[in-house]
Design a protein around this motif. Structure first.
Motif, mmCIF file in Angstrom:
data_model
loop_
_atom_site.group_PDB
_atom_site.id
_atom_site.type_symbol
_atom_site.label_atom_id
_atom_site.label_comp_id
_atom_site.label_asym_id
_atom_site.label_seq_id
_atom_site.Cartn_x
_atom_site.Cartn_y
_atom_site.Cartn_z
ATOM 1 N N LYS A 1 8.634 4.495 3.278
ATOM 2 C CA LYS A 1 8.663 5.605 4.242
ATOM 3 C C LYS A 1 10.034 6.281 4.298
ATOM 4 N N MET B 1 2.979 6.111 4.559
ATOM 5 C CA MET B 1 2.855 7.006 5.712
ATOM 6 C C MET B 1 2.115 6.340 6.870
ATOM 7 N N ASP C 1 4.305 4.164 8.945
ATOM 8 C CA ASP C 1 5.440 4.836 9.577
ATOM 9 C C ASP C 1 5.066 5.217 11.008
ATOM 10 N N LYS D 1 6.301 11.764 9.075
ATOM 11 C CA LYS D 1 4.962 11.785 8.492
ATOM 12 C C LYS D 1 4.591 13.182 8.025
#
Length: 329
Positions: free
Chosen positions: A190, A235, A238, A244
């Protein structure tokens, strides 16, 4: 009975896949543990063989000759290993992307093997320097009789040679395209996705672009599948909503460029594969990312699909409908 066999086969495959994924994420720890276990196993075998045939006693002249031959052969092997490794790196870089060089640079096998050979060579040279004519039991090195060190040098020499087979198998395995892509995908996290200096997506995208130019559909398919799964996973895990959105837009831009390249080459299958992965990306992240990120995916599918339709790629139009259906739910 058949169902039980099938279930056991699936469970074994799942375990292997989990171990493989763990191995990629903890490559140095895995390799080091393997070397330690093989070291212990070889030590037990070596000790049993030497005890059974009473090979622990030696003579100064024969010890010098054996150690000298061992050191010279190990130095020659190191030269060959380094040469072949550099050739493998060059071939992989020219076939896929120059960025795959870092896979070989970070590969623990070559460094562990070179370290093992270096230790064995310099240890053998030290013993050669210490040996002198007379009773070897009277020569002490590091508080131990020199005979123990001579046997240890033999042990290290044979062990390093055996590890050469492990290294060759590892390099052959590393040269497989899917393993290269999986190694590159392990860097996709991320935080790393927005790193402009070391973009973890770009090396895989270079391979995908090159495969489209060469009409290598299988390479392109594997690359897109792995990178899409890796980015979606990063993603989902995260918690930063702003990040994102940025990561979604960033990845969609990558797939859009791949789609436009495939359209320019009139490659219908590759274009459909791009849209299919966009659909998977949207399906995986829908409801777990901000609405702006989902809109970005839908807009990218629409853009690539419209460009493909204008070029007369009819199969792509059907794939656009399927992709919208897959994550539109």
């Amino acid at each position: 009975m058949g169902d039980e066999k099938e279930d056991s086969t699936l469970s074994v495959k799942a375990i292997k896949e989990k171990y493989h994924n763990w191995e990629i994420r903890h490559l140095w720890a895995t390799r080091f543990l393997e070397y330690v276990l093989l070291f212990v196993a070889w030590f037990l075998i070596f000790y049993l063989i030497f005890s059974h045939y009473s090979l622990f006693n030696t003579e100064a002249t024969s010890a010098r000759y054996m150690l000298s031959a061992l050191v010279q052969s190990q130095a020659a092997i190191v030269a060959i290993v380094v040469s072949l490794t550099l050739i493998a790196v060059q071939l992989s870089a020219s076939a896929y992307s120059p960025r795959v060089i870092r896979i070989f640079r970070n590969n623990p096998d070559v460094w562990l093997l070179l370290g093992l050979y270096g230790l064995s060579i310099f240890y053998g040279l030290l013993i050669l320097k210490t040996i002198r004519d007379g009773d070897l039991k009277e020569i002490i090195l590091f508080n131990y009789p020199i005979e123990i060190h001579i046997i240890s040098a033999y042990f290290l020499g044979i062990f390093s040679f055996l590890m050469l087979f492990r290294y060759i198998l590892s390099i052959i395995d590393l040269l497989k395209l899917e393993n290269i892509i999986n190694r590159l995908a392990s860097d996709i996290t991320k935080d790393a996705l927005l790193n402009s200096k070391e973009n973890p997506i770009q090396p895989i995208m270079d391979i995908v672009h090159g495969s489209i130019m060469k009409y290598d559909f299988e390479t392109m398919r594997v690359g897109l599948k792995v990178v899409t799964k890796a980015v979606a996973g990063a993603m989902i895990n995260d918690i930063d909503l702003d990040r994102k959105k940025k990561n979604s837009r960033h990845f969609c831009d990558h797939l859009q460029r791949v789609g436009k390249l495939a359209i320019s080459k009139m490659d219908e299958e590759s274009t459909a594969e791009v849209i299919e992965n966009l659909g998977y990306f949207g399906e995986s992240t829908a409801g777990k990312t901000p609405e702006d990120a989902t809109r970005q995916i839908a807009w990218t599918i629409e853009t690539v699909g419209k460009a493909a339709t204008e070029k007369g790629l009819e199969k792509v139009t059907w794939q656009v409908a399927l992709s919208f259906k897959s994550f539109g739910r």
